[in-house]
Design a protein around this motif. Structure first.
Motif, PDB file in Angstrom:
ATOM      1  N   SER A 253      -0.145  -0.004   3.609  1.00 24.45           N
ATOM      2  CA  SER A 253       0.317   0.177   2.270  1.00 24.45           C
ATOM      3  C   SER A 253      -0.566   0.323   1.317  1.00 24.45           C
ATOM      4  N   PHE A 254      -0.263   1.137   0.307  1.00 22.82           N
ATOM      5  CA  PHE A 254      -1.340   1.352  -0.755  1.00 22.82           C
ATOM      6  C   PHE A 254      -0.470   1.571  -2.152  1.00 22.82           C
ATOM      7  N   THR A 255      -0.717   0.604  -3.146  1.00 26.19           N
ATOM      8  CA  THR A 255      -0.110   0.794  -4.370  1.00 26.19           C
ATOM      9  C   THR A 255      -1.208   1.020  -5.495  1.00 26.19           C
ATOM     10  N   ASN A 256      -0.944   1.994  -6.163  1.00 29.75           N
ATOM     11  CA  ASN A 256      -1.586   2.522  -7.374  1.00 29.75           C
ATOM     12  C   ASN A 256      -1.111   1.818  -8.555  1.00 29.75           C
ATOM     13  N   THR A 272       2.635   3.784   3.796  1.00 30.64           N
ATOM     14  CA  THR A 272       3.392   3.931   2.500  1.00 30.64           C
ATOM     15  C   THR A 272       2.358   3.899   1.303  1.00 30.64           C
ATOM     16  N   VAL A 273       2.604   4.989   0.347  1.00 26.13           N
ATOM     17  CA  VAL A 273       1.816   5.010  -0.708  1.00 26.13           C
ATOM     18  C   VAL A 273       2.763   5.197  -2.133  1.00 26.13           C
ATOM     19  N   THR A 274       2.602   4.022  -3.034  1.00 27.41           N
ATOM     20  CA  THR A 274       3.199   4.176  -4.175  1.00 27.41           C
ATOM     21  C   THR A 274       2.141   4.160  -5.486  1.00 27.41           C
ATOM     22  N   ASN A 275       2.748   5.289  -6.124  1.00 24.35           N
ATOM     23  CA  ASN A 275       1.771   5.465  -7.283  1.00 24.35           C
ATOM     24  C   ASN A 275       2.612   5.248  -8.691  1.00 24.35           C
ATOM     25  N   ASN A 276       2.045   4.314  -9.535  1.00 26.17           N
ATOM     26  CA  ASN A 276       2.473   4.089 -10.895  1.00 26.17           C
ATOM     27  C   ASN A 276       1.423   4.361 -11.802  1.00 26.17           C
ATOM     28  N   ALA A 277       0.463   5.046 -11.520  1.00 31.20           N
ATOM     29  CA  ALA A 277      -0.460   5.535 -12.350  1.00 31.20           C
ATOM     30  C   ALA A 277      -1.149   6.670 -12.193  1.00 31.20           C
TER      31      ALA A 277
END
Length: 282
Positions: A253-256, A272-277
Motif C-alpha cells: 500500500s502507498f498513501t500520498n 493499493t494507492v491512496t492519493n490525498n495530495a
C-alpha cells in the motif's frame, strides 16, 4: 611488539556479500554463531592511563599492539589520540574514544560498551556491531554492519550501512543503506543517503534526503513533510507527506498524504494507492 602476538584470524568478523536487490544493496549477515577463539593476547588494562598507544596500558606491557596484532577492550576507557594500527579490534565493554586515526586491517567488532569517533577523526576498516553503542562524528572509512545495539551517525560512512535488529539515527551522510528485519532507521533533517536505499524488512522514517528507495513486503517507509526522496519502488507499506521523484507501486500500500508530492510518473501495477495530495503524472 611481542613476537608471535598476532594469533589466528578473527573467525567472527563479518565478511560482506553484495546482493543486487531491486534498486538497493543488501548484505548477507555474517555467521555470528561462531566462537571467537582468541582476540589477544593484547588485552586493555588501563594501568597507566587511557592512551591507546602506551604499551603500559596493555596486558603485554611494555608493548602496545601493532599492525599484525589483535587487541581487546572489555573494561575501562581507551583514547586514540595519535594514529594507530592493529590487525583486528574487539570491544566487549568499556569505552573507546577515537580522536585521531585508528586503522583495523581486518575490522572492528563491538559487542558491548561504547565506541565514539570524534569530529575530524577516522576509524578505517569495517565495523560490526552486535551490541553496545556506536557514535560517529567523524568518518567511518568502511562498511557498517549494525546487527544489534544502536548507532548515531553525525559524520560520514564511506562504505555501505546494513541495519538489522538494531536502531540507527542518521544526521550525517551515508553512501548506501540496507534496512533488514528488525532494523529501525531514522534519517533526520540533516541526514543524507547519497546512494540507493533498500528495505527488506524493518522501518525507515525519512526527514532528510534520500536517493532511490526500494521497499519490499513487510517493510515500512515513511517520507515525512519536508523530506525528499528519489524514485520509490514499493511493495510494502509506504506513505508520503514530502516529495518523491516518482513512484512505482507493485504491491502493498502507498498513501500520498496532505502536502505530499510525486513530481514524476506514478506507475501503479498492483497494491493499493491512496492519493490525498498531488500526483504530477499518473
Amino acid at each position: 611488539m611481542a613476537a608471535g602476538a598476532s594469533g589466528s584470524r578473527w573467525a567472527g568478523l563479518c565478511r560482506p556479500t553484495a546482493i543486487v536487490s531491486g534498486l538497493g544493496l543488501a548484505c548477507a549477515a555474517p555467521a555470528f554463531g561462531q566462537t571467537v577463539s582468541e582476540v589477544g593476547p593484547f588485552v586493555w588494562t588501563g594501568a597507566a592511563g587511557s592512551n591507546f598507544s602506551d604499551g603500559r596500558n596493555w596486558s603485554t606491557a611494555p608493548a602496545a599492539p601493532g599492525a599484525g596484532d589483535s587487541a581487546q577492550i572489555d573494561a575501562g576507557s581507551a583514547d586514540v589520540s595519535s594514529s594507530a594500527t592493529v590487525a583486528r579490534l574487539s570491544v566487549g565493554g568499556g569505552s573507546l574514544r577515537i580522536a585521531s586515526v585508528l586503522t583495523t586491517g581486518e575490522g572492528t567488532r563491538l559487542s558491548a560498551g561504547w565506541i565514539a569517533v570524534l569530529s575530524d577523526a577516522r576509524l578505517v576498516g569495517s565495523l560490526t556491531v552486535t551490541g553496545g553503542v556506536f557514535s560517529n562524528s567523524g568518518t567511518l572509512d568502511g562498511d557498517l554492519f549494525l546487527l544489534g545495539g544502536s548507532a548515531v551517525n553525525d559524520g560520514g560512512i564511506s562504505g555501505s550501512t546494513t541495519v538489522a535488529d538494531a536502531s540507527l539515527a542518521n544526521n550525517g551522510t551515508l553512501r548506501a543503506l540496507s534496512v533488514q528485519t528488525g532494523g529501525i532507521v531514522t534519517n533526520n533533517s540533516a541526514g543524507t543517503v547519497t546512494g540507493n536505499t533498500a528495505l527488506a524488512g524493518g522501518t525507515l522514517a525519512n526527514n532528510g534526503r534520500l536517493a532511490d528507495v526500494t521497499v519490499s513486503a513487510a517493510s515500512i517507509f515513511t517520507n515525512n513533510s519536508g523530506a525528499i526522496a528519489g524514485i520509490l519502488t514499493n511493495a510494502g507499506t509506504s506513505s508520503n507527506a514530502g516529495t518523491l521523484a516518482a513512484l512505482t507501486n507493485s504491491g502493498g500500500s502507498f498513501t500520498n498524504n496532505w502536502g505530499g508530492v510525486v513530481s514524476g510518473l506514478a506507475s501503479i501495477s498492483g497494491g493499493t494507492v491512496t492519493n490525498n495530495a498531488t500526483f504530477a503524472d499518473v
